[in-house]
Design a protein around this motif. Structure first.
Motif, PDB file in Angstrom:
ATOM      1  N   LYS A  70       0.755  -1.163  -0.105  1.00 57.58           N
ATOM      2  CA  LYS A  70      -0.060   0.152  -0.106  1.00 57.58           C
ATOM      3  C   LYS A  70       0.867   1.237   0.163  1.00 57.58           C
ATOM      4  CE  LYS A  70      -3.964  -2.196   2.253  1.00 57.58           C
ATOM      5  NZ  LYS A  70      -4.818  -1.842   3.444  1.00 57.58           N
ATOM      6  N   ALA A  71       2.017   1.304   0.832  1.00 59.90           N
ATOM      7  CA  ALA A  71       2.811   2.363   0.739  1.00 59.90           C
ATOM      8  C   ALA A  71       3.890   2.160   1.695  1.00 59.90           C
ATOM      9  CB  ALA A  71       2.012   3.535   1.334  1.00 59.90           C
ATOM     10  N   GLY A  72       5.118   2.877   1.388  1.00 56.93           N
ATOM     11  CA  GLY A  72       6.215   2.626   2.272  1.00 56.93           C
ATOM     12  C   GLY A  72       7.318   1.745   2.011  1.00 56.93           C
ATOM     13  N   GLU A  73       8.569   2.119   2.294  1.00 54.62           N
ATOM     14  CA  GLU A  73       9.625   1.086   2.128  1.00 54.62           C
ATOM     15  C   GLU A  73      10.682   1.235   3.105  1.00 54.62           C
ATOM     16  OE1 GLU A  73      13.303   1.311  -1.080  1.00 54.62           O
ATOM     17  OE2 GLU A  73      11.019   1.175  -2.111  1.00 54.62           O
ATOM     18  N   LEU A  74      11.412   0.453   3.547  1.00 50.50           N
ATOM     19  CA  LEU A  74      12.479   0.184   4.442  1.00 50.50           C
ATOM     20  C   LEU A  74      13.756  -0.342   3.776  1.00 50.50           C
ATOM     21  CD1 LEU A  74      11.213  -0.967   7.952  1.00 50.50           C
ATOM     22  CD2 LEU A  74      11.549   1.620   7.028  1.00 50.50           C
ATOM     23  N   HIS A  75      14.868   0.182   4.288  1.00 50.60           N
ATOM     24  CA  HIS A  75      16.144  -0.166   3.824  1.00 50.60           C
ATOM     25  C   HIS A  75      17.074  -0.541   4.795  1.00 50.60           C
ATOM     26  CE1 HIS A  75      20.191  -0.202   2.201  1.00 50.60           C
ATOM     27  NE2 HIS A  75      19.905  -1.112   1.511  1.00 50.60           N
ATOM     28  N   VAL A  76      17.754  -1.640   5.258  1.00 50.00           N
ATOM     29  CA  VAL A  76      18.600  -1.634   6.149  1.00 50.00           C
ATOM     30  C   VAL A  76      19.777  -2.480   5.602  1.00 50.00           C
ATOM     31  CG1 VAL A  76      17.020  -1.506   8.175  1.00 50.00           C
ATOM     32  CG2 VAL A  76      17.605  -3.769   7.196  1.00 50.00           C
ATOM     33  N   SER A  77      21.098  -2.287   6.193  1.00 53.31           N
ATOM     34  CA  SER A  77      22.085  -3.110   5.665  1.00 53.31           C
ATOM     35  C   SER A  77      23.153  -3.115   6.840  1.00 53.31           C
ATOM     36  CB  SER A  77      23.089  -2.065   4.620  1.00 53.31           C
ATOM     37  OG  SER A  77      23.966  -3.000   4.207  1.00 53.31           O
ATOM     38  N   GLY A  78      23.568  -4.310   7.112  1.00 52.78           N
ATOM     39  CA  GLY A  78      24.497  -4.592   8.296  1.00 52.78           C
ATOM     40  C   GLY A  78      24.797  -6.146   8.331  1.00 52.78           C
ATOM     41  N   GLU A  79      25.416  -6.443   9.606  1.00 51.74           N
ATOM     42  CA  GLU A  79      25.651  -7.878   9.868  1.00 51.74           C
ATOM     43  C   GLU A  79      24.245  -8.716   9.949  1.00 51.74           C
ATOM     44  OE1 GLU A  79      28.161  -8.378  13.209  1.00 51.74           O
ATOM     45  OE2 GLU A  79      29.345  -6.933  12.736  1.00 51.74           O
ATOM     46  N   TRP A  80      23.077  -8.040  10.308  1.00 52.65           N
ATOM     47  CA  TRP A  80      21.903  -8.769  10.447  1.00 52.65           C
ATOM     48  C   TRP A  80      20.836  -7.655   9.862  1.00 52.65           C
ATOM     49  CZ3 TRP A  80      24.290  -7.046  14.793  1.00 52.65           C
ATOM     50  CH2 TRP A  80      23.378  -6.434  15.796  1.00 52.65           C
ATOM     51  N   ALA A  81      19.488  -7.823   9.825  1.00 51.72           N
ATOM     52  CA  ALA A  81      18.527  -6.940   9.415  1.00 51.72           C
ATOM     53  C   ALA A  81      18.021  -6.390  10.656  1.00 51.72           C
ATOM     54  CB  ALA A  81      17.470  -7.897   8.682  1.00 51.72           C
ATOM     55  N   GLY A  98      -2.557  -5.389   4.116  1.00 48.34           N
ATOM     56  CA  GLY A  98      -1.795  -5.781   3.014  1.00 48.34           C
ATOM     57  C   GLY A  98      -0.712  -6.440   3.169  1.00 48.34           C
ATOM     58  N   VAL A  99       0.508  -6.482   2.302  1.00 49.28           N
ATOM     59  CA  VAL A  99       1.704  -7.356   2.100  1.00 49.28           C
ATOM     60  C   VAL A  99       2.951  -6.453   2.242  1.00 49.28           C
ATOM     61  CG1 VAL A  99       2.911  -9.129   0.746  1.00 49.28           C
ATOM     62  CG2 VAL A  99       0.341  -9.361   0.879  1.00 49.28           C
ATOM     63  N   LEU A 100       3.976  -7.023   2.942  1.00 49.47           N
ATOM     64  CA  LEU A 100       5.186  -6.501   3.005  1.00 49.47           C
ATOM     65  C   LEU A 100       5.990  -7.479   2.024  1.00 49.47           C
ATOM     66  CD1 LEU A 100       5.884  -5.637   6.663  1.00 49.47           C
ATOM     67  CD2 LEU A 100       5.046  -4.139   4.601  1.00 49.47           C
ATOM     68  N   THR A 101       6.709  -6.887   0.898  1.00 49.11           N
ATOM     69  CA  THR A 101       7.581  -7.782  -0.045  1.00 49.11           C
ATOM     70  C   THR A 101       9.189  -7.312   0.709  1.00 49.11           C
ATOM     71  OG1 THR A 101       6.064  -7.675  -1.790  1.00 49.11           O
ATOM     72  CG2 THR A 101       8.207  -8.205  -2.130  1.00 49.11           C
ATOM     73  N   VAL A 102       9.887  -8.618   1.049  1.00 52.27           N
ATOM     74  CA  VAL A 102      11.187  -8.448   1.493  1.00 52.27           C
ATOM     75  C   VAL A 102      12.028  -8.943   0.275  1.00 52.27           C
ATOM     76  CG1 VAL A 102      12.683  -9.288   3.441  1.00 52.27           C
ATOM     77  CG2 VAL A 102      10.120  -8.842   3.739  1.00 52.27           C
ATOM     78  N   SER A 103      13.078  -7.927  -0.066  1.00 53.12           N
ATOM     79  CA  SER A 103      14.161  -8.473  -0.847  1.00 53.12           C
ATOM     80  C   SER A 103      15.517  -8.555  -0.167  1.00 53.12           C
ATOM     81  CB  SER A 103      14.252  -7.489  -1.919  1.00 53.12           C
ATOM     82  OG  SER A 103      13.124  -7.113  -2.650  1.00 53.12           O
ATOM     83  N   GLN A 114      21.683 -12.319  -4.556  1.00 55.82           N
ATOM     84  CA  GLN A 114      20.452 -11.722  -4.407  1.00 55.82           C
ATOM     85  C   GLN A 114      19.221 -12.907  -4.369  1.00 55.82           C
ATOM     86  OE1 GLN A 114      18.978  -8.443  -6.655  1.00 55.82           O
ATOM     87  NE2 GLN A 114      17.031  -8.954  -6.646  1.00 55.82           N
ATOM     88  N   TYR A 115      18.536 -13.048  -3.461  1.00 58.12           N
ATOM     89  CA  TYR A 115      17.469 -14.223  -3.249  1.00 58.12           C
ATOM     90  C   TYR A 115      16.281 -13.822  -3.590  1.00 58.12           C
ATOM     91  CZ  TYR A 115      21.388 -16.206  -0.605  1.00 58.12           C
ATOM     92  OH  TYR A 115      22.590 -16.917  -0.110  1.00 58.12           O
ATOM     93  N   ARG A 116      15.383 -14.768  -3.796  1.00 56.79           N
ATOM     94  CA  ARG A 116      14.080 -14.639  -4.110  1.00 56.79           C
ATOM     95  C   ARG A 116      13.614 -13.889  -3.194  1.00 56.79           C
ATOM     96  NH1 ARG A 116      10.716 -19.955  -4.219  1.00 56.79           N
ATOM     97  NH2 ARG A 116      12.616 -20.560  -5.396  1.00 56.79           N
ATOM     98  N   ASP A 117      12.393 -13.110  -3.696  1.00 56.17           N
ATOM     99  CA  ASP A 117      11.567 -12.003  -2.665  1.00 56.17           C
ATOM    100  C   ASP A 117      10.697 -13.128  -1.880  1.00 56.17           C
ATOM    101  OD1 ASP A 117      12.895 -10.040  -3.557  1.00 56.17           O
ATOM    102  OD2 ASP A 117      11.202  -9.182  -4.763  1.00 56.17           O
ATOM    103  N   PHE A 118      10.293 -12.630  -0.520  1.00 54.76           N
ATOM    104  CA  PHE A 118       9.133 -13.331   0.147  1.00 54.76           C
ATOM    105  C   PHE A 118       8.261 -12.350   0.691  1.00 54.76           C
ATOM    106  CE2 PHE A 118      12.647 -12.750   3.289  1.00 54.76           C
ATOM    107  CZ  PHE A 118      11.903 -12.671   4.451  1.00 54.76           C
ATOM    108  N   THR A 119       7.128 -12.733   1.245  1.00 52.31           N
ATOM    109  CA  THR A 119       6.341 -11.867   1.653  1.00 52.31           C
ATOM    110  C   THR A 119       5.895 -12.147   3.235  1.00 52.31           C
ATOM    111  OG1 THR A 119       4.364 -13.271   1.006  1.00 52.31           O
ATOM    112  CG2 THR A 119       5.010 -11.424  -0.730  1.00 52.31           C
ATOM    113  N   ILE A 120       5.607 -10.976   3.703  1.00 50.84           N
ATOM    114  CA  ILE A 120       4.996 -10.974   5.281  1.00 50.84           C
ATOM    115  C   ILE A 120       3.465 -10.108   5.224  1.00 50.84           C
ATOM    116  CG2 ILE A 120       5.157 -10.182   7.409  1.00 50.84           C
ATOM    117  CD1 ILE A 120       8.402 -10.274   7.004  1.00 50.84           C
ATOM    118  N   THR A 121       2.611 -11.038   5.664  1.00 46.44           N
ATOM    119  CA  THR A 121       1.295 -10.450   5.523  1.00 46.44           C
ATOM    120  C   THR A 121       1.117  -9.585   6.864  1.00 46.44           C
ATOM    121  OG1 THR A 121       0.171 -12.137   4.232  1.00 46.44           O
ATOM    122  CG2 THR A 121      -1.233 -10.990   5.418  1.00 46.44           C
ATOM    123  N   VAL A 122       0.604  -8.365   6.854  1.00 46.88           N
ATOM    124  CA  VAL A 122       0.062  -7.635   7.877  1.00 46.88           C
ATOM    125  C   VAL A 122      -1.540  -7.703   8.025  1.00 46.88           C
ATOM    126  CG1 VAL A 122      -0.001  -5.336   9.015  1.00 46.88           C
ATOM    127  CG2 VAL A 122       2.067  -5.802   7.541  1.00 46.88           C
TER     128      VAL A 122
END
Length: 489
Positions: A70-81, A98-103, A114-122
């Motif tokens: 629906k909206a929004g995006e987060l980006h993180v980079s490091g030893e873990w998410a 809605g759904v969050l798509t995680v890359s 780079q792995y296949r995307d997966f989803t998390i349902t909110v």
């Protein structure tokens, strides 16, 4: 001023360049899902939950982007998410329903993949409770170590001790039970020297001796009546036997067990000698959502531990009249253990009156040590039952409780290693469909769970933070002054 401006611009450009250079380069695309820990692939979560931080074994660095449907995006980079809590809350609120798509991209030995995307349902269903309570204990089968009752804010990573063994050394305590997630009513049992049943109402502790000439032991395995005027207990003792030379380590059992109800206004025990205080083992009471029935498990008396495999519990219910404080005269058997060759225990009614969740094992009235323990669900209206295959694992799944709105439940599972019970949460749909469970989030999950040598047990939701005076509890335990309960005539 012009020189300062130029310097500022150069500085900003340098920062942007550094930020961009940290992004993955020469990335190899692989057609497989990332093996993240915890496994959050395809789970359903509430908005405002603590962030689902995760790690990957063998990865030196992760680069993760989460996009909302629906909206929004987060980006993180490091030893873990490692997601910022406020940013995660904002993203999940924007994408409720809605759904969050995680890359995920991971670097190992200098190579990015780079792995296949997966989803998390909110979920559209909120989880409005403040947090969880639970006991943490090392699985050493003894009193000692660092037994503690804790509470956790499920919207963050903050954990607080309610009471630890250091406050009451050498004592075992458990069965901490709020009233339908409301901790203004709270009870717990302390065993051993100076033990007793604590009933706390609106912050005032009352320490009782619930053992009488008519009952064999003090109360445990508690469950409140929705009115807050009564609390049901099982009166029993727990014993342990250990196996040698086989896969199972331990069997826990009860030589006797009966169910009683305490009128907390009068400190009176309500008994039903013909139906609830018998030679059978009545255990794990739970009031129905409307308070008109008391559910419990019962099994025939066996010569335990020698006949431990013969312990098969049935789920029964008996009417309860809260106005008069009396039991009914007839017991209904909902699930017959001996007839089906199973044992049905730990029945927990949903607070909306629609479901009964319970544990099924091949034997035993102590399911937490049974490897085959699974969660089942019964439709109260139709009586239909089914195994929660969406949530169960190949190891122990037990100790479950409902959120205050009955859309979510928490349970313990030993699915990771067969030894340590950890907390999982799942969503229940209007049709009884259950989502894939997710492990209770931690800021750095693998480090946390690998270094914490405790099992979680007896989890429950709480609407607000538990207010408990540990110093008063210490004083009461060692003063050993108890209010003696009486038997209702």
């Amino acid at each position: 001023m012009a020189i300062v401006s130029i310097v500022a611009i150069v500085t900003i450009v340098s920062i942007v360049a550094i930020g961009c250079s940290s992004r993955p380069s020469n990335v190899q695309v692989v057609d497989e899902l990332p093996l993240i820990y915890p496994d959050y692939v395809g789970v359903t979560v509430p908005a405002d939950m603590a962030p689902l931080n995760f790690e990957m074994d063998g990865a030196d660095r992760l680069d993760v982007t989460v996009r909302g449907s629906k909206a929004g995006e987060l980006h993180v980079s490091g030893e873990w998410a490692d997601f910022d809590i406020d940013d995660w809350h904002a993203l999940t609120r924007q994408n409720r329903g809605g759904v969050l798509t995680v890359s995920v991209s991971a670097e190992a030995d200098g190579q990015w993949r780079q792995y296949r995307d997966f989803t998390i349902t909110v979920s559209a269903d909120s989880l409005t409770d403040w947090g969880l309570t639970y006991r943490r204990i090392t699985p050493g089968y003894e009193v000692g170590g660092n037994i503690g009752l804790y509470q956790r804010d499920i919207h963050s990573f903050d954990e607080y001790a309610i009471m630890q063994e250091s406050a009451v050394p050498g004592r075992c305590f458990n069965c901490h039970t709020p009233n339908r997630t409301d901790p203004r009513w709270l009870t717990m049992q302390i065993r051993g020297e100076g033990g007793g049943t604590m009933v706390q109402i609106d912050g005032h502790q009352h320490w009782l001796n619930t053992k009488t000439d008519s009952t064999k032991a003090a109360g445990s395995y508690a469950y409140w009546h929705p009115s807050g005027n009564y609390c049901a207990y099982a009166t029993n003792t727990v014993h342990q036997s250990f196996f040698v030379g086989r896969g199972q380590r331990i069997e826990a059992y009860h030589e006797f067990s009966n169910v009683v109800v305490l009128d907390v206004r009068k400190n009176e025990l309500i008994l039903s000698p013909k139906l609830m205080t018998t030679s059978h083992l009545e255990i794990f009471p739970a009031f129905s959502s409307d308070g008109k029935y008391l559910y419990y498990s019962t099994s025939d008396s066996c010569r335990v531990p020698a006949e431990y495999e013969k312990v098969k519990c049935s789920i029964c219910r008996i009417p309860f009249d809260a106005d008069s404080g009396t039991f009914g005269e007839q017991v209904d058997t909902l699930l017959n253990g001996p007839a089906t060759g199973k044992s049905y225990t730990l029945v927990r009614p949903s607070y909306d009156g629609r479901w009964l969740m319970f544990t099924v094992t091949s034997r035993s009235n102590f399911p937490v040590f049974q490897k085959d323990a699974d969660l089942w669900l019964m439709n109260v209206e139709t009586g239909q039952t089914r195994a929660l295959s969406e949530a169960n694992s190949d190891d122990t799944d037990s100790y479950h409780n409902w959120s205050s709105d009955s859309h979510w439940f928490v349970f313990t599972s030993k699915r990771e290693d067969g030894m340590y019970g950890r907390l999982y949460l799942a969503h229940v749909g209007a049709d009884g469909t259950v989502s894939k469970p997710f492990l209770l989030p931690q800021r750095q999950p693998r480090k946390y769970y690998r270094e914490m040598m405790d099992s979680y047990n007896v989890p429950d939701f709480t609407r607000t933070r538990v207010d408990f005076d540990v110093r008063e509890a210490h004083r009461q335990v060692f003063a050993n002054e108890r209010i003696q309960v009486t038997i209702k005539k």
